[in-house]
Design a protein around this motif. Structure first.
Motif, PDB file in Angstrom:
ATOM      1  N   PRO A 246       0.798  -1.236   0.000  1.00 59.41           N
ATOM      2  CA  PRO A 246       0.000   0.000   0.000  1.00 59.41           C
ATOM      3  C   PRO A 246       0.827   1.280   0.000  1.00 59.41           C
ATOM      4  O   PRO A 246       0.549   2.213   0.774  1.00 59.41           O
ATOM      5  N   TYR A 247       1.847   1.343  -0.867  1.00 61.49           N
ATOM      6  CA  TYR A 247       2.696   2.530  -0.944  1.00 61.49           C
ATOM      7  C   TYR A 247       2.839   2.959  -2.398  1.00 61.49           C
ATOM      8  O   TYR A 247       2.713   2.136  -3.315  1.00 61.49           O
ATOM      9  N   PRO A 248       3.112   4.237  -2.632  1.00 62.65           N
ATOM     10  CA  PRO A 248       3.205   4.739  -4.007  1.00 62.65           C
ATOM     11  C   PRO A 248       4.396   4.165  -4.765  1.00 62.65           C
ATOM     12  O   PRO A 248       5.349   3.626  -4.182  1.00 62.65           O
ATOM     13  N   ASP A 249       4.343   4.296  -6.077  1.00 66.50           N
ATOM     14  CA  ASP A 249       5.459   3.907  -6.944  1.00 66.50           C
ATOM     15  C   ASP A 249       6.723   4.665  -6.535  1.00 66.50           C
ATOM     16  O   ASP A 249       6.663   5.818  -6.071  1.00 66.50           O
ATOM     17  N   ASP A 250       7.877   4.004  -6.731  1.00 72.46           N
ATOM     18  CA  ASP A 250       9.182   4.667  -6.607  1.00 72.46           C
ATOM     19  C   ASP A 250       9.388   5.305  -5.220  1.00 72.46           C
ATOM     20  O   ASP A 250       9.934   6.404  -5.104  1.00 72.46           O
ATOM     21  N   THR A 251       8.997   4.587  -4.173  1.00 73.12           N
ATOM     22  CA  THR A 251       9.089   5.132  -2.814  1.00 73.12           C
ATOM     23  C   THR A 251      10.382   4.754  -2.100  1.00 73.12           C
ATOM     24  O   THR A 251      10.972   5.570  -1.395  1.00 73.12           O
ATOM     25  N   PHE A 252      10.860   3.510  -2.289  1.00 64.40           N
ATOM     26  CA  PHE A 252      11.890   2.964  -1.415  1.00 64.40           C
ATOM     27  C   PHE A 252      13.231   2.773  -2.130  1.00 64.40           C
ATOM     28  O   PHE A 252      13.277   2.397  -3.296  1.00 64.40           O
ATOM     29  N   ASP A 253      14.294   3.024  -1.376  1.00 60.52           N
ATOM     30  CA  ASP A 253      15.646   2.740  -1.866  1.00 60.52           C
ATOM     31  C   ASP A 253      15.969   1.259  -1.749  1.00 60.52           C
ATOM     32  O   ASP A 253      16.798   0.738  -2.500  1.00 60.52           O
ATOM     33  N   ALA A 254      15.339   0.588  -0.793  1.00 58.26           N
ATOM     34  CA  ALA A 254      15.583  -0.842  -0.597  1.00 58.26           C
ATOM     35  C   ALA A 254      14.324  -1.503  -0.064  1.00 58.26           C
ATOM     36  O   ALA A 254      13.565  -0.904   0.711  1.00 58.26           O
ATOM     37  N   VAL A 255      14.122  -2.743  -0.483  1.00 60.12           N
ATOM     38  CA  VAL A 255      13.091  -3.611   0.084  1.00 60.12           C
ATOM     39  C   VAL A 255      13.783  -4.883   0.530  1.00 60.12           C
ATOM     40  O   VAL A 255      14.592  -5.455  -0.219  1.00 60.12           O
ATOM     41  N   THR A 256      13.494  -5.335   1.747  1.00 62.74           N
ATOM     42  CA  THR A 256      13.952  -6.650   2.182  1.00 62.74           C
ATOM     43  C   THR A 256      12.757  -7.599   2.178  1.00 62.74           C
ATOM     44  O   THR A 256      11.662  -7.236   2.606  1.00 62.74           O
ATOM     45  N   ALA A 257      12.987  -8.813   1.696  1.00 62.25           N
ATOM     46  CA  ALA A 257      11.965  -9.870   1.717  1.00 62.25           C
ATOM     47  C   ALA A 257      12.682 -11.150   2.136  1.00 62.25           C
ATOM     48  O   ALA A 257      12.908 -12.054   1.328  1.00 62.25           O
ATOM     49  N   HIS A 258      13.076 -11.191   3.401  1.00 62.91           N
ATOM     50  CA  HIS A 258      13.898 -12.302   3.887  1.00 62.91           C
ATOM     51  C   HIS A 258      13.034 -13.478   4.326  1.00 62.91           C
ATOM     52  O   HIS A 258      12.184 -13.342   5.221  1.00 62.91           O
ATOM     53  N   PHE A 259      13.235 -14.626   3.667  1.00 60.75           N
ATOM     54  CA  PHE A 259      12.529 -15.866   3.986  1.00 60.75           C
ATOM     55  C   PHE A 259      11.011 -15.655   3.877  1.00 60.75           C
ATOM     56  O   PHE A 259      10.236 -16.166   4.687  1.00 60.75           O
ATOM     57  N   VAL A 260      10.614 -14.911   2.870  1.00 61.21           N
ATOM     58  CA  VAL A 260       9.217 -14.563   2.642  1.00 61.21           C
ATOM     59  C   VAL A 260       8.687 -15.199   1.357  1.00 61.21           C
ATOM     60  O   VAL A 260       7.625 -15.827   1.353  1.00 61.21           O
ATOM     61  N   LEU A 261       9.415 -15.047   0.267  1.00 58.33           N
ATOM     62  CA  LEU A 261       8.893 -15.413  -1.051  1.00 58.33           C
ATOM     63  C   LEU A 261       8.645 -16.905  -1.191  1.00 58.33           C
ATOM     64  O   LEU A 261       7.773 -17.320  -1.959  1.00 58.33           O
ATOM     65  N   SER A 262       9.358 -17.722  -0.453  1.00 62.40           N
ATOM     66  CA  SER A 262       9.159 -19.173  -0.547  1.00 62.40           C
ATOM     67  C   SER A 262       7.810 -19.600   0.013  1.00 62.40           C
ATOM     68  O   SER A 262       7.332 -20.697  -0.273  1.00 62.40           O
ATOM     69  N   HIS A 263       7.181 -18.751   0.804  1.00 62.07           N
ATOM     70  CA  HIS A 263       5.885 -19.099   1.391  1.00 62.07           C
ATOM     71  C   HIS A 263       4.716 -18.799   0.456  1.00 62.07           C
ATOM     72  O   HIS A 263       3.575 -19.130   0.783  1.00 62.07           O
ATOM     73  N   LEU A 264       4.986 -18.165  -0.672  1.00 58.30           N
ATOM     74  CA  LEU A 264       3.917 -17.768  -1.583  1.00 58.30           C
ATOM     75  C   LEU A 264       3.797 -18.754  -2.742  1.00 58.30           C
ATOM     76  O   LEU A 264       4.793 -19.263  -3.249  1.00 58.30           O
ATOM     77  N   ALA A 265       2.561 -18.995  -3.172  1.00 60.32           N
ATOM     78  CA  ALA A 265       2.336 -19.772  -4.385  1.00 60.32           C
ATOM     79  C   ALA A 265       2.899 -19.015  -5.578  1.00 60.32           C
ATOM     80  O   ALA A 265       3.113 -17.800  -5.526  1.00 60.32           O
ATOM     81  N   ALA A 266       3.137 -19.717  -6.672  1.00 58.49           N
ATOM     82  CA  ALA A 266       3.848 -19.134  -7.812  1.00 58.49           C
ATOM     83  C   ALA A 266       3.197 -17.849  -8.309  1.00 58.49           C
ATOM     84  O   ALA A 266       3.870 -16.829  -8.521  1.00 58.49           O
TER      85      ALA A 266
END
Length: 269
Positions: free
Chosen positions: A123-143
């Motif tokens: 829920p944030y606007p485009d081009d907001t962050f210099d970095a995103v961390t997604a540690h041990f997150v993506l493996s929990h999502l379906a393809a």
């Protein structure tokens, strides 16, 4: 809306169709049981959280979005290393986990923002962050959900921003699961692993680098192993005695060394 550690916490519904995942991460208890195993027996010269922080290459003034932060261990472990100019938003899809993170970070001498966020609909606007961390997150999502999450991450990153996405390899802790194969098996969460993550990230990012964390566990006690397994789906508490006996026999026979397979992808462009 709830204020915490100088930031704002808001509630959003997230991943409601996955009851098992919601139960696993309703709060930090299961996650903590897993981290105790690594903290007690790791032979590495620093913790995974310290190593992950070392991978950052960001300006002194940076906007950082931390997705799936759990109880905030990345930030508590490195509290005295976070540059004063960083604006850090700590998020998780679980409201209970977010409350645990707020409590853990309450005494850290800096402000954080807190938000309960579904990675598929950030829920944030485009081009907001210099970095995103997604540690041990993506493996929990379906393809399909993972594709949507990566599209959202790319959207909220600045054009020169960077994604840091930690995950495990498919053979992580193989010796542990092999020792108790008759009682259960590794959770099937290899949809985003060290072996296949790069190709998925290249759908959104021009540059993807894999960095591996060198570690192994020298395990001398059976109880933390049992607690670790019982924190996972697929292992039954009624087997606790047999699990402990199996590990006790394993430890007694020889030095029980367990190889880790852990790393992070650094993606940009």
């Amino acid at each position: 809306m709830l204020k915490g550690a100088g930031g704002v916490w808001t509630a959003m519904d997230a991943w409601q169709d996955d009851d098992a995942l919601a139960d696993q991460y309703a709060d930090a208890s299961n996650l903590a049981a897993r981290q105790v195993l690594h903290a007690r027996f790791s032979t590495a010269d620093r913790s995974p959280h310290e190593w992950l922080f070392d991978q950052f290459d960001l300006p002194e003034d940076a906007m950082v979005l931390s997705l799936g932060s759990g109880h905030g261990a990345l930030w508590t472990a490195n509290a005295d290393r976070i540059p004063a100019g960083w604006d850090v938003t700590v998020t998780d899809n679980s409201a209970g986990m977010m409350m645990d993170a707020m409590e853990a970070l309450e005494d850290v001498d800096r402000e954080f923002d807190f938000d309960s966020v579904d990675a598929r609909d950030i829920p944030y606007p485009d081009d907001t962050f210099d970095a995103v961390t997604a540690h041990f997150v993506l493996s929990h999502l379906a393809a399909a959900d993972r594709e949507q999450a990566l599209s959202e991450i790319r959207r909220v990153l600045k054009p020169d921003g960077t994604l840091y996405a930690a995950t495990t390899g498919t053979d992580d802790l193989a010796a542990v699961f092999d020792a108790v194969a008759e009682f259960g098996s590794r959770p099937a969460d290899a949809g985003f692993a060290l072996e296949n993550g790069e190709a998925q990230l290249r759908e959104q990012f021009a540059s993807v680098e894999r960095r591996d964390f060198e570690d192994e566990l020298e395990i001398t006690k059976s109880e933390p192993l049992v607690a670790y397994l019982l924190s996972l789906p697929g292992f039954d508490g009624s087997d606790a005695f047999e699990l402990e006996r199996a590990f006790r026999d394993k430890i007694g026979e020889e030095r029980f060394v367990v190889e880790r397979s852990v790393g992070v992808f650094v993606a940009s462009g």
